[in-house]
Design an enzyme around this catalytic site. Sequence first.
Site, PDB file in Angstrom:
ATOM      1  N   HIS A 195       0.840  -1.208   0.000  1.00  0.00           N
ATOM      2  CA  HIS A 195       0.000   0.000   0.000  1.00  0.00           C
ATOM      3  C   HIS A 195       0.877   1.260   0.000  1.00  0.00           C
ATOM      4  O   HIS A 195       0.604   2.230  -0.717  1.00  0.00           O
ATOM      5  CB  HIS A 195      -0.869   0.057   1.266  1.00  0.00           C
ATOM      6  CG  HIS A 195      -1.911  -1.011   1.378  1.00  0.00           C
ATOM      7  ND1 HIS A 195      -2.010  -1.828   2.482  1.00  0.00           N
ATOM      8  CD2 HIS A 195      -2.902  -1.385   0.535  1.00  0.00           C
ATOM      9  CE1 HIS A 195      -3.037  -2.660   2.312  1.00  0.00           C
ATOM     10  NE2 HIS A 195      -3.592  -2.414   1.144  1.00  0.00           N
TER      11      HIS A 195
ATOM     12  N   SER B 106      -3.118  -7.878   2.759  1.00  0.00           N
ATOM     13  CA  SER B 106      -3.319  -7.741   4.205  1.00  0.00           C
ATOM     14  C   SER B 106      -3.755  -9.065   4.815  1.00  0.00           C
ATOM     15  O   SER B 106      -3.350  -9.410   5.928  1.00  0.00           O
ATOM     16  CB  SER B 106      -4.368  -6.662   4.496  1.00  0.00           C
ATOM     17  OG  SER B 106      -3.924  -5.423   4.036  1.00  0.00           O
TER      18      SER B 106
ATOM     19  N   LYS C 166     -15.719  -6.998   4.416  1.00  0.00           N
ATOM     20  CA  LYS C 166     -15.117  -8.009   5.284  1.00  0.00           C
ATOM     21  C   LYS C 166     -15.003  -7.404   6.680  1.00  0.00           C
ATOM     22  O   LYS C 166     -14.686  -6.227   6.809  1.00  0.00           O
ATOM     23  CB  LYS C 166     -13.717  -8.363   4.783  1.00  0.00           C
ATOM     24  CG  LYS C 166     -13.563  -8.178   3.298  1.00  0.00           C
ATOM     25  CD  LYS C 166     -12.172  -7.703   2.891  1.00  0.00           C
ATOM     26  CE  LYS C 166     -12.170  -7.175   1.470  1.00  0.00           C
ATOM     27  NZ  LYS C 166     -10.920  -6.586   1.029  1.00  0.00           N
TER      28      LYS C 166
ATOM     29  N   ARG D  19      -2.231  -5.709  -8.625  1.00  0.00           N
ATOM     30  CA  ARG D  19      -1.093  -6.601  -8.423  1.00  0.00           C
ATOM     31  C   ARG D  19      -0.991  -7.627  -9.533  1.00  0.00           C
ATOM     32  O   ARG D  19      -0.019  -7.683 -10.260  1.00  0.00           O
ATOM     33  CB  ARG D  19      -1.226  -7.304  -7.062  1.00  0.00           C
ATOM     34  CG  ARG D  19      -1.056  -6.359  -5.884  1.00  0.00           C
ATOM     35  CD  ARG D  19      -1.540  -6.967  -4.605  1.00  0.00           C
ATOM     36  NE  ARG D  19      -2.962  -7.293  -4.699  1.00  0.00           N
ATOM     37  CZ  ARG D  19      -3.708  -7.698  -3.702  1.00  0.00           C
ATOM     38  NH1 ARG D  19      -3.171  -7.870  -2.513  1.00  0.00           N
ATOM     39  NH2 ARG D  19      -4.988  -7.951  -3.864  1.00  0.00           N
TER      40      ARG D  19
HETATM   41  O1  PNS Z   1      -8.981  -2.637   0.347  1.00  0.00           O
HETATM   42  P1  PNS Z   1     -10.263  -3.108  -0.269  1.00  0.00           P
HETATM   43  O2  PNS Z   1     -11.035  -3.956   0.724  1.00  0.00           O
HETATM   44  O3  PNS Z   1     -10.074  -3.787  -1.598  1.00  0.00           O
HETATM   45  O4  PNS Z   1     -11.151  -1.781  -0.540  1.00  0.00           O
HETATM   46  C1  PNS Z   1     -12.437  -1.867  -1.111  1.00  0.00           C
HETATM   47  C2  PNS Z   1     -13.149  -0.500  -1.005  1.00  0.00           C
HETATM   48  C3  PNS Z   1     -13.310  -0.106   0.453  1.00  0.00           C
HETATM   49  C4  PNS Z   1     -12.382   0.553  -1.738  1.00  0.00           C
HETATM   50  C5  PNS Z   1     -14.559  -0.646  -1.681  1.00  0.00           C
HETATM   51  O5  PNS Z   1     -15.249  -1.706  -1.109  1.00  0.00           O
HETATM   52  C6  PNS Z   1     -15.394   0.630  -1.585  1.00  0.00           C
HETATM   53  O6  PNS Z   1     -15.173   1.563  -2.314  1.00  0.00           O
HETATM   54  N1  PNS Z   1     -16.354   0.652  -0.634  1.00  0.00           N
HETATM   55  C7  PNS Z   1     -17.218   1.796  -0.434  1.00  0.00           C
HETATM   56  C8  PNS Z   1     -18.651   1.518  -0.884  1.00  0.00           C
HETATM   57  C9  PNS Z   1     -18.815   1.808  -2.360  1.00  0.00           C
HETATM   58  O7  PNS Z   1     -18.591   2.894  -2.840  1.00  0.00           O
HETATM   59  N2  PNS Z   1     -19.245   0.779  -3.108  1.00  0.00           N
HETATM   60  C10 PNS Z   1     -19.453   0.885  -4.536  1.00  0.00           C
HETATM   61  C11 PNS Z   1     -18.149   0.753  -5.294  1.00  0.00           C
HETATM   62  S1  PNS Z   1     -18.145  -0.666  -6.288  1.00  0.00           S
END
Ligand code: PNS
Length: 167
Positions: free
Chosen positions: A21, A135, A45, A97
């Site tokens: 990150h 992570s 999660k 990645r």
């Molecule tokens: O590190 P991660 O778990 O891959 O991050 C995922 C994250 C938090 C960026 C994604 O789930 C997100 O943007 N959540 C906020 C809710 C949202 O906007 N959902 C619609 C986007 S598809």
Amino acid sequence: MSRKERIAVYPGSFDPVTWGHLDIVSRASRLFDRVIIAVAKNPLKKPAFTAAERMDMITRSLRGLPLGRPVKVARFDGLLVHYCRKVGARAVIRGLRAVSDFEAEFQMALMNRHLAREVETVYLMPDQRFVYLSSNLVKEVARLGGELDAFVPPFVKSRLLHRKDRG
Ligand code: PNS
């Protein structure tokens, strides 16, 4: 905020933040005037660390990191694109990645584009040392007593070990 400022939001769970990150943060900070690391308060999660703990680990990890421009740590709840609009960001940064990341990222980028056409998703590739890092893997290695230095900064390592001690 200057209207000409290019602001990028780098969202994620960061549960916990890894060198992978931080590599992306460093790259993004050389491309944008301001980068906001946006910690999802309630990712899908169930996180191992609270949002406050995850933010604290990121803030400490940024110290000493080679950054081009200022980087801020914040938390967000709800839709990512709503948060982008609130802070005036036109770009979302995501790390890519391997091919296995592609499908979910493609879906997310297109959904976000549908929700907010003015927000563009920008993918950055981490250094090859971090391509296999996640992570979740780091938490598993920590739980099973593996070496963590190559994956997370020292403070994050101590938080992971402390967490393990708590069971
Ligand atoms: O590190 P991660 O778990 O891959 O991050 C995922 C994250 C938090 C960026 C994604 O789930 C997100 O943007 N959540 C906020 C809710 C949202 O906007 N959902 C619609 C986007 S598809």
